[in-house]
Design an enzyme around this catalytic site. Structure first.
Site, PDB file in Angstrom:
ATOM      1  N   ASP A  84      -3.604   6.208   6.163  1.00  0.00           N
ATOM      2  CA  ASP A  84      -4.037   7.440   6.825  1.00  0.00           C
ATOM      3  C   ASP A  84      -5.054   7.070   7.909  1.00  0.00           C
ATOM      4  OD1 ASP A  84      -4.601  10.086   7.409  1.00  0.00           O
ATOM      5  OD2 ASP A  84      -5.729  10.465   5.583  1.00  0.00           O
ATOM      6  N   GLU A 114       0.846  -1.197   0.000  1.00  0.00           N
ATOM      7  CA  GLU A 114       0.000   0.000   0.000  1.00  0.00           C
ATOM      8  C   GLU A 114       0.883   1.250   0.000  1.00  0.00           C
ATOM      9  OE1 GLU A 114      -2.546   1.514  -0.681  1.00  0.00           O
ATOM     10  OE2 GLU A 114      -4.028   1.512   0.923  1.00  0.00           O
ATOM     11  N   ASP A 115       0.445   2.274  -0.690  1.00  0.00           N
ATOM     12  CA  ASP A 115       1.239   3.500  -0.763  1.00  0.00           C
ATOM     13  C   ASP A 115       1.285   4.227   0.576  1.00  0.00           C
ATOM     14  OD1 ASP A 115      -1.464   4.089  -0.903  1.00  0.00           O
ATOM     15  OD2 ASP A 115      -1.328   5.430  -2.624  1.00  0.00           O
ATOM     16  N   PHE A 157      -0.502  16.473   3.495  1.00  0.00           N
ATOM     17  CA  PHE A 157      -1.019  15.821   2.309  1.00  0.00           C
ATOM     18  C   PHE A 157       0.101  15.680   1.294  1.00  0.00           C
ATOM     19  CE2 PHE A 157      -3.247  15.115  -1.624  1.00  0.00           C
ATOM     20  CZ  PHE A 157      -4.135  14.127  -1.216  1.00  0.00           C
ATOM     21  N   ARG A 159       0.914  12.158  -9.819  1.00  0.00           N
ATOM     22  CA  ARG A 159       1.342  10.783  -9.548  1.00  0.00           C
ATOM     23  C   ARG A 159       2.731  10.486 -10.089  1.00  0.00           C
ATOM     24  NH1 ARG A 159      -2.884   7.708  -7.443  1.00  0.00           N
ATOM     25  NH2 ARG A 159      -4.938   8.131  -8.305  1.00  0.00           N
TER      26      ARG A 159
HETATM   27  P1  IMP Z   1      -7.061   5.640   4.391  1.00  0.00           P
HETATM   28  O1  IMP Z   1      -8.162   4.714   3.943  1.00  0.00           O
HETATM   29  O2  IMP Z   1      -7.584   6.864   5.065  1.00  0.00           O
HETATM   30  O3  IMP Z   1      -5.983   4.967   5.197  1.00  0.00           O
HETATM   31  O4  IMP Z   1      -6.393   6.207   3.094  1.00  0.00           O
HETATM   32  C1  IMP Z   1      -5.643   5.418   2.310  1.00  0.00           C
HETATM   33  C2  IMP Z   1      -5.649   5.853   0.856  1.00  0.00           C
HETATM   34  O5  IMP Z   1      -5.957   7.231   0.678  1.00  0.00           O
HETATM   35  C3  IMP Z   1      -4.262   5.670   0.349  1.00  0.00           C
HETATM   36  O6  IMP Z   1      -4.112   4.396  -0.200  1.00  0.00           O
HETATM   37  C4  IMP Z   1      -4.122   6.780  -0.661  1.00  0.00           C
HETATM   38  O7  IMP Z   1      -4.532   6.312  -1.928  1.00  0.00           O
HETATM   39  C5  IMP Z   1      -5.036   7.865  -0.174  1.00  0.00           C
HETATM   40  N1  IMP Z   1      -4.271   8.884   0.597  1.00  0.00           N
HETATM   41  C6  IMP Z   1      -4.183   9.009   1.938  1.00  0.00           C
HETATM   42  N2  IMP Z   1      -3.396  10.032   2.292  1.00  0.00           N
HETATM   43  C7  IMP Z   1      -2.957  10.577   1.133  1.00  0.00           C
HETATM   44  C8  IMP Z   1      -2.064  11.677   0.840  1.00  0.00           C
HETATM   45  O8  IMP Z   1      -1.489  12.367   1.704  1.00  0.00           O
HETATM   46  N3  IMP Z   1      -1.860  11.923  -0.477  1.00  0.00           N
HETATM   47  C9  IMP Z   1      -2.437  11.192  -1.468  1.00  0.00           C
HETATM   48  N4  IMP Z   1      -3.250  10.156  -1.237  1.00  0.00           N
HETATM   49  C10 IMP Z   1      -3.515   9.856   0.061  1.00  0.00           C
HETATM   50 MG    MG Z   2      -3.803   3.817  -2.083  1.00  0.00          MG
END
Ligand code: IMP
Ligand code: MG
Length: 170
Positions: A100, A96-97, A148, A161
């Site tokens: 959050d 996973e990238d 962010f 990207r």
């Molecule tokens: P989560 O479900 O809140 O943990 O968010 C995860 C997904 O949201 C990641 O896989 C990203 O694709 C996107 N994401 C979360 N934070 C960022 C950020 O700072 N920049 C860009 N994409 C983000």
């Molecule tokens: Mg992602």
């Protein structure tokens, strides 16, 4: 809108190489092959660089899920495509990238567990420390505060990207 560099290309690639070695040593005595799952779209470059540096037999799977609108997680996960192979008894690594709120990963993991893999681990390039997401990330590249990020696969409304580094929007 101004873009600032947080981790330059060299730092990102070096950290990913180190992660690949950590991952290799974890699996070394357990299995000869690994099923790596790339979480699209954001993980595309991380996944590619990581698996190129893992010196074992790696099978590729791709899932495409999304939850973000702008700079906020919507909490609603949309699955656009999913694994089509069985992962039963396999050594599975979710790539996973960025984590959050953890909602995306929590969702993915809950479904992957149903396949009854032999082992299920997570590698994330970035872990944000804004939320107590409660998901233990086995292999973490970088930990960041509440910013962010864009670049190296990460987008802001589908832009940035393909920046070769990780930056933030001021
Ligand atoms: P989560 O479900 O809140 O943990 O968010 C995860 C997904 O949201 C990641 O896989 C990203 O694709 C996107 N994401 C979360 N934070 C960022 C950020 O700072 N920049 C860009 N994409 C983000
Ligand atoms: Mg992602």
């Amino acid at each position: 809108m101004q873009l600032k560099t947080l981790f330059d290309e060299k730092a990102v690639r070096e950290r990913i190489k180190q992660m690949a070695k950590e991952i290799e040593s974890y699996y070394k005595d357990k299995t000869e092959s690994l099923n790596a799952i790339c979480v699209l779209k954001g993980s595309v470059h991380f996944f590619s660089e990581l698996v190129l540096n893992i010196g074992m037999d790696v099978n590729y799977s791709f899932v495409h899920v999304s939850s973000y609108a702008g700079t906020e997680s919507t909490g609603r996960i949309r699955v656009k495509s999913w694994v089509d192979e069985t992962l039963q008894g396999k050594y599975v690594l979710v790539v996973e990238d960025i984590v959050d709120t953890g909602n995306t990963l929590r969702y993915i993991l809950s479904y992957l567990k149903k396949y009854k893999p032999a082992d299920l681990k997570i590698a994330a390039l970035i872990e944000k420390q804004k939320y107590q997401h409660g998901i233990p990330i086995d292999f973490v590249g970088f930990k960041v505060k509440d910013v962010f990020l864009v670049g190296y696969g990460l987008d802001f409304e589908e832009k940035y990207r393909n920046l070769p580094y990780i930056g933030y929007i001021e």
